[in-house]
Design an enzyme around this catalytic site. Structure first.
Site, mmCIF file in Angstrom:
data_model
loop_
_atom_site.group_PDB
_atom_site.id
_atom_site.type_symbol
_atom_site.label_atom_id
_atom_site.label_comp_id
_atom_site.label_asym_id
_atom_site.label_seq_id
_atom_site.Cartn_x
_atom_site.Cartn_y
_atom_site.Cartn_z
ATOM 1 N N CYS A 179 56.004 -11.342 39.804
ATOM 2 C CA CYS A 179 56.031 -12.807 39.680
ATOM 3 C C CYS A 179 57.444 -13.353 39.833
ATOM 4 C CB CYS A 179 55.510 -13.237 38.316
ATOM 5 S SG CYS A 179 54.130 -12.291 37.704
ATOM 6 N N CYS A 199 56.220 -16.837 36.311
ATOM 7 C CA CYS A 199 55.245 -16.137 35.478
ATOM 8 C C CYS A 199 54.771 -17.063 34.353
ATOM 9 C CB CYS A 199 55.912 -14.875 34.947
ATOM 10 S SG CYS A 199 54.814 -13.626 34.298
ATOM 11 N N CYS A 222 50.155 -13.518 39.146
ATOM 12 C CA CYS A 222 48.790 -12.980 39.109
ATOM 13 C C CYS A 222 47.801 -13.955 39.739
ATOM 14 C CB CYS A 222 48.400 -12.683 37.670
ATOM 15 S SG CYS A 222 49.401 -11.372 36.955
ATOM 16 N N SER A 262 44.639 -13.754 27.594
ATOM 17 C CA SER A 262 45.237 -13.931 28.905
ATOM 18 C C SER A 262 44.367 -14.886 29.697
ATOM 19 C CB SER A 262 45.292 -12.585 29.608
ATOM 20 O OG SER A 262 45.368 -12.769 30.995
HETATM 21 FE FE1 FES Z 1 53.315 -12.899 35.749
HETATM 22 FE FE2 FES Z 1 50.694 -12.344 35.455
HETATM 23 S S1 FES Z 1 52.413 -11.091 34.920
HETATM 24 S S2 FES Z 1 51.627 -14.181 36.162
#
Ligand code: FES
Length: 560
Positions: free
Chosen positions: A51, A124, A196, A474
């Site tokens: 990221c 990120c 991600c 998450s």
């Molecule tokens: Fe950075 Fe998922 S680890 S967006």
């Protein structure tokens, strides 16, 4: 240009600090440069995370654009923590605190160095809210540049991303994957630079901050490796110049209405529950009232319409092909769900920006659905209350898993226990898994539960159990989950009092999280409860435990 140089003139024209002038010559500036506005370019670039690995390079393009517009661009770095790499281990304790370190460090450098404006190049999860919190505190012209989403990985004809890697672990526990395929998934999930790739926290924050007006149109839609990302970086200088000329600052842009726009986009796109936490914090940094109940009000009126991962089919890279976030916003605006009068970093209103956006075409794509036939008629983020969470909790209910869950509690004192229990087959269908001592103080750092939830999915229990916690999820989490439970266990919240076998009901229709014990039993258990000693008393985490507010207050650390 002098009038643009509101802050740095203290160091230059008025010659109140000849040492500062000497130092500016020392870094290579010429006499004519000293009258120019100085723009801090805050990069969260570092080599250790996909990221962030390209952000220092993007910052160089940003600097070129700033220089080309007769300003001085000065790159500085702040930190980042990879959520993907810290999930499931003790490093995750540092993830949420990193948001506040980023905010503090950008505030510190820009204030101390007297920069006239700030451009944050971020990538990120915690980078973005941290940068925006700093912008709100500083209230000097500011623009956020998103580093962009990652492209999808591929293995044996399947598209992959970071969640594929975690879910492969669950499949391994359930003996559903060969060693070769496990390795194949791990080696091919992440093909290079970018955040991600689903509508996880980074893409959620990027899309919603663009909706709030603090990024240029399409900032959240260009993947990291798309040529549009470099073009965006080069255009930032002209945009900053205009903001300085207009003296348009973050507090002109971050308003109650623009916060509502941001959260509207979160709901429509099915974004991360972390957005609730971060927008509570951003609002507080801007001095604006925003509560969990405001978030529920938006969820009540905004349908969930985007079939994006984690619960859906598509990746963020796919969204650009149908017009990107601007096309989605234009559609929501046409339906009266977006406040068009809000100002953005283009110097125009959002309605003016959206007039130039492409239209969504519902005939040739199934990624974003019409409001009339949504995935869910209201938002997937639901604020829960009840005797298990008197001060509120945040649930992710897409409706795909149903609207209610009733089962017996299976208590994990730490998230790592669930992995052990899963590997021993001790987690059974019908249970409500309670992961506690994971709150902002108790964790400390309010860890994300991606490893447990992905492992549960991989083990084939995703639609058979529910998971509740005083930690976070998450953006990659899906399933029947309730997090951000307050008060947290460390503060003696009811979640600390749950015992194995207690009956728990999660009702998303009434938004109640109920522990089925009597008030007398609750009081008796509370009387026996003893607050645990903090896990840290010194260092950053020790200070975090002493300063952090609850999840219902955005986990901010700069309030008394
Ligand atoms: Fe950075 Fe998922 S680890 S967006």
């Amino acid at each position: 240009m002098t009038e643009l140089n509101r802050f740095s003139k203290t160091l230059t024209q008025e010659v109140t600090n000849p040492a500062a002038q000497a130092m500016l010559y020392g870094i290579g500036l010429k006499e004519e440069d000293l009258a120019k506005p100085q723009v801090g370019i805050a990069s969260t670039g570092y080599e250790g995370n996909p990221c962030n690995m390209h952000l220092n390079g993007l910052s160089v393009y940003v600097k070129q654009g700033v220089t080309a517009n007769n300003m001085v661009g000065l790159i500085f770095n702040t930190i980042g923590v990879s959520d993907g790499m810290t999930n499931g281990n003790d490093g995750m304790r540092y993830s949420l605190p990193s948001r506040d370190i980023i905010a503090d460090s950008i505030e510190t450098v820009v204030s101390a160095q007297w920069y006239d404006g700030v451009i944050a190049v971020v990538g990120c999860d915690k980078n973005m809210p941290g940068a925006v919190m700093a912008m709100a505190r500083l209230d000097r012209p500011a623009i956020m540049v998103y580093g962009g989403t990652i492209r999808s990985g591929h293995y044996k004809g399947q598209k992959l991303d970071i969640v594929s890697a975690f879910e492969a672990l669950g499949k391994k526990f359930a003996n559903n994957i060969s060693d070769e395929d496990f390795k194949g998934v791990i080696q091919n999930s992440i093909p290079g630079q970018g955040a991600c790739g689903g509508m996880y926290t980074a893409n959620t924050m990027a899309a919603s901050i663009e909706a709030m007006g603090l990024s240029l149109p399409f900032s959240s839609s260009y993947p990291a490796t798309h040529e549009g990302k470099q073009e965006e970086c080069k255009k930032i200088g002209a945009a900053m110049k205009k903001l300085l000329e207009l003296n348009l600052t973050p507090k002109d842009i971050i308003t109650k209405k623009s916060l509502e726009n941001a959260l509207t986009v979160v709901m429509a796109l099915g974004g991360s529950t972390n957005a609730a936490l971060h927008y509570l914090a951003i609002a507080r940094s801007a001095g604006l009232p925003l509560t969990l109940d405001d978030i529920q009000e938006i969820s009540d009126r905004v349908p969930f319409i985007a079939d994006l991962k984690p619960s859906g089919k598509y990746y963020m890279e796919d969204l650009l092909g149908i017009g990107g976030v601007p096309a989605v916003m234009k559609y929501l605006y046409s339906k009266g769900l977006i406040h068009g009068e809000c100002l953005t970093v283009t110097g125009k209103t959002l309605a003016e920006d959206l007039a130039e956006a492409p239209d969504l075409n519902f005939e040739n794509q199934k990624m974003v659905l019409p409001l009339e036939t949504p995935i869910k008629p209201s938002g997937h983020i639901q604020i829960m209350y009840g005797n298990l969470t008197p001060n509120g909790a945040v649930a992710k209910i897409t409706g795909k898993e149903g609207m209610t869950f009733d089962g017996e509690a299976k208590v994990c004192e730490h998230e790592s226990e669930i992995i052990t229990m899963l590997s021993k087959g001790e987690i059974k269908a019908g249970q409500v898994v309670v992961i506690r001592n994971s709150g902002p103080k108790g964790g400390p750092g309010m860890s994300e539960m991606l490893k447990p939830t992905s492992a549960v999915m991989g083990a084939g229990l995703g639609d058979k159990i529910a998971l509740i916690t005083d930690g976070r999820f998450s953006g990659g989490t899906h399933g029947f989950v309730v997090g951000h439970i307050t008060p947290e266990a460390f503060d003696g919240g009811p979640i600390a009092l749950v015992k194995d076998g207690d009956r728990i009901t999660i009702d998303a229709n009434t938004r109640q999280l109920t522990l089925h014990i009597s008030d007398e039993e609750m009081a008796a258990r509370k009387a026996l409860w003893v607050q645990p000693a903090p896990l840290f008393t010194k260092g950053m985490l020790g200070r975090y435990i002493r300063t952090v507010k609850s999840a219902s207050e955005g986990c901010v650390t700069d309030e008394a």
